[in-house]
Write a protein that holds these residues in place. Structure first.
Motif, PDB file in Angstrom:
ATOM      1  N   LEU A 296       0.866  -1.318  -0.055  1.00  0.00           N
ATOM      2  CA  LEU A 296       0.071  -0.041   0.025  1.00  0.00           C
ATOM      3  C   LEU A 296       0.884   1.293   0.122  1.00  0.00           C
ATOM      4  N   THR A 297       2.011   1.208   0.695  1.00  0.00           N
ATOM      5  CA  THR A 297       2.864   2.482   0.783  1.00  0.00           C
ATOM      6  C   THR A 297       3.370   2.680  -0.704  1.00  0.00           C
ATOM      7  N   ILE A 298       3.682   1.411  -1.364  1.00  0.00           N
ATOM      8  CA  ILE A 298       4.397   1.901  -2.599  1.00  0.00           C
ATOM      9  C   ILE A 298       3.378   2.216  -3.456  1.00  0.00           C
ATOM     10  N   ASN A 299       2.109   1.581  -3.564  1.00  0.00           N
ATOM     11  CA  ASN A 299       1.269   2.414  -4.223  1.00  0.00           C
ATOM     12  C   ASN A 299       0.504   3.771  -4.179  1.00  0.00           C
ATOM     13  N   GLN A 300       0.651   3.738  -2.724  1.00  0.00           N
ATOM     14  CA  GLN A 300       0.392   5.440  -2.511  1.00  0.00           C
ATOM     15  C   GLN A 300       1.405   6.321  -3.218  1.00  0.00           C
ATOM     16  N   LEU A 301       2.466   5.971  -2.812  1.00  0.00           N
ATOM     17  CA  LEU A 301       3.737   6.922  -3.072  1.00  0.00           C
ATOM     18  C   LEU A 301       3.683   7.259  -4.501  1.00  0.00           C
ATOM     19  N   PHE A 302       3.680   6.124  -5.224  1.00  0.00           N
ATOM     20  CA  PHE A 302       3.900   6.151  -6.795  1.00  0.00           C
ATOM     21  C   PHE A 302       2.507   6.418  -7.637  1.00  0.00           C
ATOM     22  N   GLY A 303       1.545   6.256  -6.836  1.00  0.00           N
ATOM     23  CA  GLY A 303       0.266   6.471  -7.552  1.00  0.00           C
ATOM     24  C   GLY A 303      -0.289   5.174  -8.535  1.00  0.00           C
ATOM     25  N   THR A 304       0.249   4.040  -8.066  1.00  0.00           N
ATOM     26  CA  THR A 304       0.125   3.011  -8.847  1.00  0.00           C
ATOM     27  C   THR A 304      -1.038   1.904  -8.182  1.00  0.00           C
ATOM     28  N   THR A 305      -1.190   0.860  -8.982  1.00  0.00           N
ATOM     29  CA  THR A 305      -1.996  -0.186  -8.473  1.00  0.00           C
ATOM     30  C   THR A 305      -1.457  -1.701  -8.534  1.00  0.00           C
ATOM     31  N   LEU A 306      -0.068  -1.394  -8.203  1.00  0.00           N
ATOM     32  CA  LEU A 306       0.590  -2.736  -8.736  1.00  0.00           C
ATOM     33  C   LEU A 306       0.124  -3.883  -7.581  1.00  0.00           C
ATOM     34  N   ASN A 307       0.347  -5.087  -8.361  1.00  0.00           N
ATOM     35  CA  ASN A 307      -0.046  -6.384  -7.251  1.00  0.00           C
ATOM     36  C   ASN A 307       1.354  -6.854  -7.017  1.00  0.00           C
ATOM     37  N   PRO A 308       1.637  -7.796  -5.979  1.00  0.00           N
ATOM     38  CA  PRO A 308       2.813  -8.287  -5.387  1.00  0.00           C
ATOM     39  C   PRO A 308       4.175  -8.410  -6.287  1.00  0.00           C
ATOM     40  N   ALA A 309       3.847  -9.226  -7.438  1.00  0.00           N
ATOM     41  CA  ALA A 309       4.680  -9.326  -8.471  1.00  0.00           C
ATOM     42  C   ALA A 309       5.250  -8.173  -9.194  1.00  0.00           C
ATOM     43  N   GLU A 310       4.231  -7.451  -9.579  1.00  0.00           N
ATOM     44  CA  GLU A 310       4.676  -6.103 -10.481  1.00  0.00           C
ATOM     45  C   GLU A 310       5.262  -5.397  -9.479  1.00  0.00           C
ATOM     46  N   ALA A 311       5.224  -5.104  -8.107  1.00  0.00           N
ATOM     47  CA  ALA A 311       5.693  -4.189  -7.468  1.00  0.00           C
ATOM     48  C   ALA A 311       7.023  -4.749  -7.043  1.00  0.00           C
ATOM     49  N   LYS A 312       7.434  -6.087  -6.895  1.00  0.00           N
ATOM     50  CA  LYS A 312       8.777  -6.448  -6.755  1.00  0.00           C
ATOM     51  C   LYS A 312       9.719  -5.996  -8.073  1.00  0.00           C
ATOM     52  N   GLU A 313       9.053  -6.222  -9.048  1.00  0.00           N
ATOM     53  CA  GLU A 313       9.774  -5.904 -10.472  1.00  0.00           C
ATOM     54  C   GLU A 313       9.852  -4.368 -10.440  1.00  0.00           C
ATOM     55  N   PHE A 314       8.938  -3.464 -10.159  1.00  0.00           N
ATOM     56  CA  PHE A 314       8.934  -1.836 -10.190  1.00  0.00           C
ATOM     57  C   PHE A 314      10.107  -1.788  -9.148  1.00  0.00           C
ATOM     58  N   ILE A 315      10.037  -2.145  -7.888  1.00  0.00           N
ATOM     59  CA  ILE A 315      11.024  -1.691  -7.071  1.00  0.00           C
ATOM     60  C   ILE A 315      12.537  -2.133  -7.569  1.00  0.00           C
ATOM     61  N   ALA A 316      12.648  -3.081  -8.058  1.00  0.00           N
ATOM     62  CA  ALA A 316      14.090  -3.786  -8.700  1.00  0.00           C
ATOM     63  C   ALA A 316      14.292  -2.888  -9.650  1.00  0.00           C
ATOM     64  N   GLU A 317      13.535  -2.153 -10.384  1.00  0.00           N
ATOM     65  CA  GLU A 317      13.936  -1.132 -11.285  1.00  0.00           C
ATOM     66  C   GLU A 317      14.419   0.282 -10.742  1.00  0.00           C
ATOM     67  N   GLN A 318      13.722   0.385  -9.779  1.00  0.00           N
ATOM     68  CA  GLN A 318      13.895   1.806  -8.865  1.00  0.00           C
ATOM     69  C   GLN A 318      15.372   1.644  -8.330  1.00  0.00           C
ATOM     70  N   ALA A 319      15.920   0.508  -7.850  1.00  0.00           N
ATOM     71  CA  ALA A 319      16.799   0.177  -7.081  1.00  0.00           C
ATOM     72  C   ALA A 319      18.262   0.422  -7.751  1.00  0.00           C
ATOM     73  N   ASP A 320      19.313   0.823  -6.804  1.00  0.00           N
ATOM     74  CA  ASP A 320      20.531   1.132  -7.577  1.00  0.00           C
ATOM     75  C   ASP A 320      21.327  -0.016  -7.731  1.00  0.00           C
ATOM     76  N   ASP A 321      21.378  -0.660  -8.792  1.00  0.00           N
ATOM     77  CA  ASP A 321      22.184  -1.908  -8.943  1.00  0.00           C
ATOM     78  C   ASP A 321      23.522  -1.885  -9.265  1.00  0.00           C
ATOM     79  N   SER A 322      24.215  -0.568  -9.273  1.00  0.00           N
ATOM     80  CA  SER A 322      25.546  -0.398  -9.304  1.00  0.00           C
ATOM     81  C   SER A 322      26.144  -0.365  -8.018  1.00  0.00           C
ATOM     82  N   ILE A 323      25.237  -0.337  -6.695  1.00  0.00           N
ATOM     83  CA  ILE A 323      26.101  -0.370  -5.466  1.00  0.00           C
ATOM     84  C   ILE A 323      26.032  -2.093  -5.142  1.00  0.00           C
ATOM     85  N   ASP A 324      27.177  -2.550  -5.196  1.00  0.00           N
ATOM     86  CA  ASP A 324      27.455  -4.226  -4.872  1.00  0.00           C
ATOM     87  C   ASP A 324      27.462  -4.336  -3.569  1.00  0.00           C
TER      88      ASP A 324
END
Length: 379
Positions: A99-127
């Motif tokens: 709910l926090t994620i959907n509130q902040l980003f104005g989305t209606t993501l389900n669990p699988a979509e949210a995981k993928e979405f947050i993975a895209e937001q995350a900085d994967d250059s940090i090892d």
């Protein structure tokens, strides 16, 4: 043996009780005029609300021994802690969940979509994250971090998040469902009659004497076979190497009729709000009813000489200083250092009790075997 114990919080009380039941005696000292340390609770005389005098304390654990132990000294009422956060003029759920994620980003993501979405937001250059900020960016990305953690963390610790260890954030969950329970432990509760009543029952033994408003000094140490120190580690040595860093809290009281904020804890993540959160104490006992209400704004700052220490900072400079004190403590005769202050670690109540029970086991074993009682460090 006769033990002198400095501190009437959970650590000192549990150790005193365990040693008393093993046939020893203990005198428990506390410089304050009450027992239970920072867990102290008392009824507000005007409203009848049970006040957590030094800020909210929620008991949560997965340790069966600890859970059985506290239930042996009082009635634990089930309590599911939930926290809200006001950021940018809106209220969100914490910990960060679907709910926090959907509130902040104005989305209606389900669990699988949210995981993928947050993975895209995350900085994967940090090892390997080197600090709190890098841990947050790698874990959830910049927007969630800046909304819920950056400002709050700066206010809580008085430092940029780049100077705070990554381990501080690792304790907090990131959920991809609508679960808004703050803790994951199977046992979550608050004592029906408050924490002070629990500690009083633990200390209620004929072989235990309690002396309040009485600091424990080297003069008292000479009167006992062995001392247990649960006060600040550096204080035992009269700060000979310098002072370890702590954060402390200031409280601003709010009184009102009815319900002030509708929840037990409301965080404030915006930097332009000077306090970190407001806690409304009637909500910590939902089994009670009260017409009035008492709440407290919390302000975090660096502890000064006469302040009550709350949180050990444990940054690099403190770690160097800590090592000096740990070495000195290991060489100190007839003293055991215990508890969050005595070992300079942040510990939840259940861990504090578990370590006190373990320490008591080791002390009793050492006595039975004619061995030196250990300093009992776990740093």
């Amino acid at each position: 043996m006769k033990f002198g114990i400095a501190g009437a919080g959970f650590s000192g009380a549990v150790l005193a009780r365990e040693l008393a039941e093993a046939g020893h005696s203990a005198v428990v000292y506390d410089s304050r005029d009450h027992i239970a340390g920072n867990c102290h609770t008392e009824r507000d005389p005007d409203t009848g609300i049970m006040i957590h005098r030094y800020g909210p304390h929620i008991f949560h654990t997965g340790n069966e021994r600890v859970w059985d132990y506290v239930n042996g000294f009082g009635t634990m009422q089930p309590y599911n802690h939930r926290v809200r956060s006001t950021v940018g003029g809106r209220v969100y759920l914490l910990p960060v969940n679907l709910l926090t994620i959907n509130q902040l980003f104005g989305t209606t993501l389900n669990p699988a979509e949210a995981k993928e979405f947050i993975a895209e937001q995350a900085d994967d250059s940090i090892d390997e994250p080197r600090n709190f900020e890098e841990q947050a960016l790698k874990m959830m990305g910049r927007r969630l971090y800046e909304a819920f953690f950056e400002g709050y963390t700066r206010k809580q610790w008085g430092l940029p998040p780049t100077q705070i260890p990554a381990s501080v954030l690792k304790r907090l969950p990131l959920r991809f469902n609508y679960d808004d329970s703050y803790f994951n432990h199977p046992y979550q509760a608050i004592p029906r009659d408050g924490y002070t009543a629990i500690v009083a029952n633990i200390l209620d033994h004929p072989a235990i004497e309690v002396r309040l408003s009485t600091p424990y000094t080297p003069a008292e140490h000479d009167d006992y076979d062995h001392s247990i120190w649960t006060g600040p580690l550096d204080a035992w040595f009269d700060y000979r190497h310098g002072r370890l860093g702590y954060r402390t809290l200031d409280f601003e009281e709010i009184r009102a009729e009815g319900d002030f904020q509708g929840c037990s804890v409301m965080n404030y993540g915006d930097l332009d709000v000077p306090f970190t959160r407001i806690s409304e104490h009637k909500h910590f006992a939902p089994w009670e009813e009260h017409e009035g209400t008492v709440a407290f704004r919390e302000f975090s700052r660096l502890a000064e000489e006469d302040d009550i220490p709350y949180y050990p900072i444990r940054l690099a400079d403190d770690r160097t200083l800590l090592d000096q004190y740990l070495q000195a403590a290991a060489e100190e005769p007839r003293v055991t250092f215990a508890g969050r202050l005595g070992t300079y670690r942040y510990m939840d109540m259940d861990v504090t009790i578990a370590e006190a029970l373990s320490a008591a086991d080791q002390i009793k074993s050492a006595i039975a075997g004619g061995e030196k009682i250990p300093a009992l460090f776990n740093n």
